[in-house]
Design an enzyme around this catalytic site. Sequence first.
Site, mmCIF file in Angstrom:
data_model
loop_
_atom_site.group_PDB
_atom_site.id
_atom_site.type_symbol
_atom_site.label_atom_id
_atom_site.label_comp_id
_atom_site.label_asym_id
_atom_site.label_seq_id
_atom_site.Cartn_x
_atom_site.Cartn_y
_atom_site.Cartn_z
ATOM 1 N N SER A 1 39.859 53.197 37.077
ATOM 2 C CA SER A 1 38.462 52.819 36.876
ATOM 3 C C SER A 1 37.606 53.461 37.963
ATOM 4 O O SER A 1 37.577 54.687 38.077
ATOM 5 C CB SER A 1 38.335 51.295 36.845
ATOM 6 O OG SER A 1 37.107 50.901 36.284
ATOM 7 N N GLU B 1 39.183 57.550 29.734
ATOM 8 C CA GLU B 1 39.134 56.141 29.337
ATOM 9 C C GLU B 1 37.839 55.561 29.875
ATOM 10 O O GLU B 1 37.215 56.127 30.765
ATOM 11 C CB GLU B 1 40.349 55.373 29.874
ATOM 12 C CG GLU B 1 40.428 55.241 31.387
ATOM 13 C CD GLU B 1 39.633 54.075 31.954
ATOM 14 O OE1 GLU B 1 39.451 53.060 31.258
ATOM 15 O OE2 GLU B 1 39.158 54.187 33.107
ATOM 16 N N HIS C 1 41.597 50.095 30.287
ATOM 17 C CA HIS C 1 41.180 48.707 30.479
ATOM 18 C C HIS C 1 41.627 47.779 29.354
ATOM 19 O O HIS C 1 41.087 46.679 29.219
ATOM 20 C CB HIS C 1 39.656 48.629 30.597
ATOM 21 C CG HIS C 1 39.096 49.201 31.863
ATOM 22 N ND1 HIS C 1 38.927 50.560 32.055
ATOM 23 C CD2 HIS C 1 38.655 48.599 32.997
ATOM 24 C CE1 HIS C 1 38.388 50.764 33.250
ATOM 25 N NE2 HIS C 1 38.218 49.598 33.847
#
Length: 306
Positions: free
Chosen positions: A109, A208, A277
């Site tokens: 992330s 992502e 996630h």
Amino acid sequence: MIRATRLVEGDLVALVSPSGASEPGRIAATVSALESWGLRVRLGAHAGGRHAFFAGRDDERLADLNDALRDPAVRGVFCLRGGYGMQRIVDRVDFAAVRADPKVVMGFSDITALHAALWREAALATVHGPTAGQFDRGPESLTVRAARRAVTSNEPVAVTATADEPTYAVRVDGVAGGTLLGGNLAMLAGTVGTAHALDLDGAILLLEDVEEEPYRVDRMLVHLRRAGWLTGLRGVALGQFTNCVDTNPNYPPVVDVLREQLTSLGVPVLGGLPIGHGAEQVAVGLGVPARLDATAGTLVVEPAVS
């Protein structure tokens, strides 16, 4: 490319929070999981802190990260949280210490900014894997088992696309080999124009994201294309785009956006990979050779550790 030595029983792992703050229960779950692997764990001085959006002030978070990177006793540096904040301190990371004593670095992330910087500054292979918010899924979860394998084994990791993942519908058949680079789309777009912008010529791009409306995903992909990032790619490995929805029923879903932007690149594209996630994720190395077989639905990634 530099690989850190894989972790073994008795090694010391530092848990740091270079970005957002983590809940005490999730920190405890991470410590428990790592200790069950036979690792020793040390929390950064500000690992459980909180200031504004972050787990402490910039200098505090940076000090924890650099202390871990400089300490010869520390063999792994795991990030407790994504969120936001890594870009505020990344230019002051002690890259000389990384080059002198490579360690296993894991996170994802917002930690994508650190992965990119470590690759550009030190050619260090890192692990795109879970933060503390995902270790509380339990030791038998795919997420925790895959993370353990990624940091303790020097065997390749094979990831198979699954129809349960919404991005499974995005595919261009073909086979490609190259260095796997990338991570969170928003963080990658944020590095454009900086010293840590990735050179993706000959690479397989991993993407992502989470909680980005489809038009924002489109905007970021267009930005990468206009910046030249998507020229010279060998392939695209598409992970999870979690909660990337819009309340307007007239707007296209994120899968349509991804299909439009990526399938016209003229390279193999494989969606449906459990990386990101979602409910579970597979940890993979970044900065290492990978083979993308979109026809067979597999991504095989060489280890990030030696």
